[in-house]
Design an enzyme around this catalytic site. Structure first.
Site, PDB file in Angstrom:
ATOM      1  N   HIS A 153       0.812  -1.222   0.000  1.00 54.83           N
ATOM      2  CA  HIS A 153       0.000   0.000   0.000  1.00 54.83           C
ATOM      3  C   HIS A 153       0.842   1.268   0.000  1.00 54.83           C
ATOM      4  CE1 HIS A 153      -4.047  -1.805   0.748  1.00 54.83           C
ATOM      5  NE2 HIS A 153      -3.272  -2.839   1.043  1.00 54.83           N
ATOM      6  N   ASP A 355       3.707   9.108  -0.749  1.00 49.82           N
ATOM      7  CA  ASP A 355       2.423   8.506  -0.370  1.00 49.82           C
ATOM      8  C   ASP A 355       2.095   7.431  -1.406  1.00 49.82           C
ATOM      9  OD1 ASP A 355       0.035   8.259   1.048  1.00 49.82           O
ATOM     10  OD2 ASP A 355      -0.308  10.419   1.097  1.00 49.82           O
TER      11      ASP A 355
END
Ligand code: GDG
Length: 466
Positions: A153, A355
């Site tokens: 992720h 991110d």
């Protein structure tokens, strides 16, 4: 799907309420195939191989418990003080301690023992995130031949940064025990392939897969998304008023776990710069929701203190009797309120330095009224920026640039806001979380079954798709 789906992630939904993008997606995928979700119980235990049943319908939820020592060394230690900073380009925050890695490997070995006990040959196994990089290695060592997929992720680390690890060569080896490695973006895939290109144990196959020693693995990007319709419906619920009587006029929203990777100090500085340079302009508020996270880790205590100080300075310098520039909420707010907050905000600020994707960017877009949408200011270092090219992309290191982008968001004519929002919404819909999970599982099912070296005298399971 012939077998069941077994999902392993560190977090697992505890109660009956199923909310949050990832939880919803996995809930749907598990609901269709009937399966098992295994994750860590939030309360400590004695670290044995037992699983606790949290619920059985429409799929089984099973929790293992970490000891306090494992919570410190595996979770807060190796996962969040080594791998997290490493993948977010913060090598300076990495804390190397041999007991962290030992515990990380031991927890992965324990979960592998547990899964090997319950998995049947036809089951698909889907492992999530950096807490479990070596899980497939451990499961293969226990004889599991199932198709096993992995989804990371967070950003894939740069090749040079891997040298921070005590045995960097294990990173490529551990990943190559998965049949499919899913990453968020095409740039993540490029970094992963660069790692394999630099590794003499890896060979690239004509079909794009990688042969690593005697195993095959595929690396693909699967950009994660949100439950777009559900989120838009929550946002449109007029009955929810998160502000009560204290509703600000015009405001910008920020929503982030309080993490150093999210660039919050520079966000506050850029907002202060905007106020300084635009004394005659609109006097908006910055509403910042930042629930605490990993507070036992020093770097998180530092960022919490730094942010409180900056918010204090900005409010001290600019506040008026009837106006507080930064409303800083250091706790979680309910999801429906969050959706409503997004909808009413004139702009959303995402300032991550690194991110994996950033779901807040997608939630903000989904929550807007298409006839009068707000403006997304999106860091070019967030995975979401790869496809959401019509957001106002910003460099979060450059305070002047972010401050100018805030001004541009307030000055932007309705026609341009609508055009940019429509383009972003298209991307959000295309990468909906259900599409993400079905795509991943479809590709995993098509992977060749785990190659078993001939000399071991074992047969691999037959592939029903062939
Ligand atoms: C990791 C990767 C990747 C936040 N505050 C509240 C709240 N939230 C929800 C948001 C959003 C989620 O938390 C945060 O997701 P992000 O994607 O922005 O960031 P991470 O937590 O770092 O997630 C990231 C993601 O995994 C998925 O793959 O995109 O790159 O770092 O959904 O809405 N929710 C509620 N109250 C809050 O106060 N209800």
């Amino acid at each position: 799907m012939a077998g069941r789906l077994i999902v392993i992630s560190n977090r697992i939904p505890m109660g009956e309420s199923i909310s949050g993008g990832l939880v919803v997606a996995l809930h749907d995928a598990l609901g269709c195939s009937g399966g098992i979700w295994i994750g860590a119980h939030p309360d400590p235990g004695d670290g044995d191989d037992s699983l606790e049943e949290l619920g059985t319908s429409p799929y089984q939820r099973l929790a293992f418990r970490l000891t306090e020592e494992e919570q410190n060394n595996y979770y807060l230690g190796y996962a969040n003080s080594v791998l997290w900073p490493l993948c977010h380009r913060r090598g300076d925050l990495v804390e190397m301690r041999s007991e962290y890695e030992t515990s990380y490997r031991a927890v992965n070995a324990r979960i592998a023992r547990i899964v090997s006990r319950i998995a049947e040959p036809e089951d698909l196994i889907w492992v999530h995130d950096y807490h479990f990089l070596p899980l497939a290695t451990e499961m293969r060592a226990r004889g599991l031949r199932n198709r096993i997929g992995f989804f990371l992720h967070i950003p894939f680390p740069a090749l040079g940064d891997l040298s921070v690890l005590s045995q960097p060569e294990r990173f490529a080896d551990d990943l190559a025990h998965y049949d499919l490695v899913g990453l968020q973006t095409r740039s993540d895939v490029a970094r992963c392939l660069e790692m394999y290109r630099a590794d003499p144990r890896a060979e690239f196959m004509p079909d794009g897969s990688i042969k690593f020693l005697d195993r095959f693995t595929s690396v693909r990007s699967f950009p994660i998304g949100i439950d777009t319709k559900g989120f838009a419906a929550d946002a449109a619920q007029e009955a929810v008023n998160p502000f009560g009587r204290e509703e600000p006029g015009s405001y910008i929203i920020g929503v982030d776990r309080l993490d150093y990777s999210k660039g919050l100090p520079n966000r506050f500085r850029a907002f202060a710069r905007y106020l300084e340079t635009r004394p005659e302009g609109v006097r908006p508020c910055l509403v910042q929701i930042a629930p605490p996270t990993r507070q036992q880790v020093r770097a998180y205590q530092d960022i919490t203190r730094e942010l409180e100080e900056i918010a204090g300075h900005v409010n001290g310098a600019f506040a008026e009797l009837d106006w507080t520039p930064i409303r800083y909420i250091h706790r979680a707010v309910p999801r429906a309120e969050l959706a409503r907050l997004y909808r009413k905000a004139r702009a959303c600020l995402v300032t991550s330095y690194a991110d994996g994707m950033n779901l807040v960017a997608k939630e903000y877009v989904a929550a807007q009224d298409p006839e009068n949408p707000g403006v997304l200011l999106l860091s070019r270092f967030a995975g979401a920026a790869e496809d959401m090219t019509e957001a106002l992309q910003i460099n979060p290191y450059d305070v002047e640039e972010v401050s100018a982008a805030i001004a541009a968001a307030f000055d932007m004519p309705l026609a341009e806001r609508k055009r940019r929002h429509a383009a972003c919404l298209e991307i959000v819909k295309k990468t909906d979380v259900t599409i993400w999970s079905t795509d991943f599982l479809r590709v995993l099912m098509r992977c060749k079954p785990f190659a078993v070296p001939e000399y071991l005298g074992m047969r691999s399971i037959p592939d029903p798709a062939l």
